[in-house]
Design a protein around this motif. Structure first.
Motif, PDB file in Angstrom:
ATOM      1  N   ASN A 371       0.814  -1.222   0.000  1.00 40.30           N
ATOM      2  CA  ASN A 371       0.000   0.000   0.000  1.00 40.30           C
ATOM      3  C   ASN A 371       0.841   1.263   0.000  1.00 40.30           C
ATOM      4  O   ASN A 371       0.333   2.354  -0.255  1.00 40.30           O
ATOM      5  N   TYR A 372       2.143   1.139   0.321  1.00 38.68           N
ATOM      6  CA  TYR A 372       3.010   2.313   0.379  1.00 38.68           C
ATOM      7  C   TYR A 372       4.165   2.220  -0.608  1.00 38.68           C
ATOM      8  O   TYR A 372       5.233   2.780  -0.406  1.00 38.68           O
ATOM      9  N   SER A 373       3.928   1.506  -1.717  1.00 42.55           N
ATOM     10  CA  SER A 373       5.032   1.234  -2.644  1.00 42.55           C
ATOM     11  C   SER A 373       4.833   1.901  -4.002  1.00 42.55           C
ATOM     12  O   SER A 373       5.390   1.461  -4.988  1.00 42.55           O
ATOM     13  N   ASN A 374       4.055   2.973  -4.040  1.00 39.56           N
ATOM     14  CA  ASN A 374       3.757   3.575  -5.342  1.00 39.56           C
ATOM     15  C   ASN A 374       4.653   4.758  -5.677  1.00 39.56           C
ATOM     16  O   ASN A 374       4.475   5.387  -6.699  1.00 39.56           O
ATOM     17  N   LYS A 375       5.608   5.079  -4.835  1.00 38.11           N
ATOM     18  CA  LYS A 375       6.438   6.253  -5.077  1.00 38.11           C
ATOM     19  C   LYS A 375       7.772   5.911  -5.725  1.00 38.11           C
ATOM     20  O   LYS A 375       8.376   6.752  -6.396  1.00 38.11           O
ATOM     21  N   HIS A 376       8.270   4.697  -5.500  1.00 42.40           N
ATOM     22  CA  HIS A 376       9.618   4.344  -5.940  1.00 42.40           C
ATOM     23  C   HIS A 376       9.577   3.132  -6.858  1.00 42.40           C
ATOM     24  O   HIS A 376       8.690   2.282  -6.745  1.00 42.40           O
ATOM     25  N   TRP A 377      10.568   3.038  -7.731  1.00 40.77           N
ATOM     26  CA  TRP A 377      10.593   1.954  -8.698  1.00 40.77           C
ATOM     27  C   TRP A 377      12.016   1.572  -9.066  1.00 40.77           C
ATOM     28  O   TRP A 377      12.952   2.347  -8.881  1.00 40.77           O
ATOM     29  N   VAL A 378      12.150   0.367  -9.588  1.00 39.90           N
ATOM     30  CA  VAL A 378      13.372  -0.094 -10.259  1.00 39.90           C
ATOM     31  C   VAL A 378      12.914  -0.790 -11.542  1.00 39.90           C
ATOM     32  O   VAL A 378      11.716  -1.036 -11.729  1.00 39.90           O
ATOM     33  N   ASN A 384      10.722  -3.274 -17.477  1.00 42.70           N
ATOM     34  CA  ASN A 384       9.539  -2.575 -16.992  1.00 42.70           C
ATOM     35  C   ASN A 384       9.758  -2.050 -15.581  1.00 42.70           C
ATOM     36  O   ASN A 384      10.520  -2.636 -14.801  1.00 42.70           O
ATOM     37  N   LYS A 385       9.082  -0.972 -15.246  1.00 44.33           N
ATOM     38  CA  LYS A 385       9.159  -0.437 -13.890  1.00 44.33           C
ATOM     39  C   LYS A 385       8.369  -1.334 -12.942  1.00 44.33           C
ATOM     40  O   LYS A 385       7.254  -1.752 -13.241  1.00 44.33           O
ATOM     41  N   VAL A 386       8.960  -1.632 -11.798  1.00 48.39           N
ATOM     42  CA  VAL A 386       8.287  -2.424 -10.772  1.00 48.39           C
ATOM     43  C   VAL A 386       8.439  -1.691  -9.447  1.00 48.39           C
ATOM     44  O   VAL A 386       9.485  -1.108  -9.161  1.00 48.39           O
TER      45      VAL A 386
END
Length: 431
Positions: A371-378, A384-386
């Motif tokens: 629920n708090y993982s929508n700000k950062h990506w690799v 693709n961004k995950v």
């Protein structure tokens, strides 16, 4: 194309023709950009301001004040609104001003709506595509550009963010930390009793290890691991699992050879009720003493490579294992220091593929929540961004540095889901 873009691009074409071609090919249409007005004006891109809207020059000066006053070369990561390079060219002590845009499309947008010709034309300025794994000695990182960095610069972005947070991170690992000293004292008898982890004996012809972490992709790899476990010890990979993976493995009937635990907050609730005597434990002085005492199998210990263990190591030498935040690091380094030259990674995702944070565990049980993982990506193995978090990004980049330092070791993954780990090759199975 705007006249401003063509004017700015003309300078770049004369000085950096290859970069000009790349800029000319970048689209700015994917950005949501708008003008924001306060005491001054700035551009907001995808909800992020490229500079202060109240006093841009004062903000730019704050960036510049971070520099060593004696330096004559500076590297600028990101451009912002162009205020920092505009002030840097006024400094007569600077001989070289390197400028590395962290998102070429973002830079193209800036060139479309603002005049950057003065600093672009300065002979001391060098516009360049930066290295991903090596930071300049004297540099400035423009914060909004870090948030808006493109895929090509995601590795560099992560290292810049790590450096920005280094002082805070180091404060969490003080040599004189009272709680840490107390925990070490609690474990002193065990540290004296149990051997150092380099004394673990492996089969003479064993050259491969399976490192098993708790990322979501572990759930798709149980079948492979079950097949591995049934092979004779002389030909199967040595199975080394991190502590939080043990519940998942036991639930599938998979018994690893070794479990590595390092986090002081890992307790018996994170482990199976009946700990197999066939599993060896590698623990660190920070480990919960109840976990050490309740372990049924062989027990070994180790120190990390951090300075906090230097004094203890001088009095009671033990193997030093590489770590930079994740238990995955010492698990891998243990395998390498035991002489294994092929490392197969399972569940080492450093991200949240399949909209999950971990295999087996419910969301939030190990801390992170989807629920708090929508700000950062690799980027994953398919480009693709995950979703991920800042800690996982740090663990990933430090592992990549470790892998770069071990050219004699081959690293493999069997899935492209989860974070792409530079230096790790993909193959379907190791059986």
């Amino acid at each position: 194309m705007s006249e401003l873009f063509l004017s700015n691009l003309n300078i770049i074409k004369q000085r950096w023709p290859k970069l000009a071609t790349q800029l000319d090919q970048n689209s700015i249409e994917n950005f949501s950009a708008s003008l924001v007005t306060g005491n001054t004006q700035t551009i907001s891109v995808n909800g992020i301001q490229l500079s202060s809207r109240h006093n841009r020059m004062a903000e730019a000066q704050l960036y510049i004040d971070q520099l060593d006053t004696n330096c004559n070369t500076v590297t600028l990561y990101g451009v912002g609104m162009g205020d920092v390079p505009s002030l840097l060219i006024d400094k007569s002590n600077l001989n070289i001003i390197n400028v590395a845009p962290l998102n070429l499309s973002l830079f193209a947008l800036l060139l479309t709506y603002t005049d950057q010709s003065e600093w672009l034309a300065d002979s001391r300025v060098n516009l360049f595509i930066p290295s991903q794994y090596q930071l300049a000695e004297n540099y400035i990182a423009i914060t909004p550009d870090l948030a808006l960095a493109d895929e090509a610069n995601s590795v560099l972005r992560d290292f810049l963010v790590l450096e920005n947070n280094r002082e805070f991170a180091n404060n969490q690992h003080q040599v004189n930390d009272a709680k840490m000293i107390a925990r070490h004292t609690q474990n002193m008898i065990a540290l004296q009793r149990d051997p150092s982890a380099e004394q673990i004996v492996i089969a003479p012809y064993q050259k491969a290890a399976s490192i098993i972490a708790t990322g979501p992709t572990l759930e798709s790899q149980y079948k492979i691991l079950k097949k591995q476990r049934k092979l004779p010890i002389k030909i199967r990979p040595l199975m080394i699992a991190v502590d939080t993976a043990l519940m998942a493995l036991e639930n599938e009937g998979i018994i690893p050879d070794i479990v590595v635990t390092i986090d002081k907050n890992i307790t018996l609730k994170h482990l199976p009720e009946n700990l197999s005597e066939k599993i060896s434990l590698v623990y660190f002085p920070n480990t919960d003493p109840i976990v050490i005492n309740q372990w049924g199998g062989k027990k070994y210990n180790a120190y990390t490579n951090r300075a906090t263990f230097d004094d203890l190591h001088s009095r009671m030498p033990k193997i030093r294992l590489y770590t930079n935040g994740s238990v995955i690091h010492p698990a891998i380094d243990l395998a390498v220091q035991l002489g294994l030259t092929e490392i197969n990674l399972y569940g080492c995702d450093f991200s949240y593929p399949h909209n999950k944070t971990h295999a087996f565990w419910k969301d939030g049980e190990l801390g992170p929540s989807i629920n708090y993982s929508n700000k950062h990506w690799v980027l994953d193995g398919n480009g693709n961004k995950v979703a991920t978090d800042l800690n996982f990004r740090a663990y990933l980049r430090y592992l990549e540095l470790y892998i770069k330092s071990k050219p004699q070791v081959q690293f493999y993954k069997s899935t492209k889901d989860g974070a792409k780990i530079n230096g790790v090759a993909y193959r379907e199975s190791v059986i």
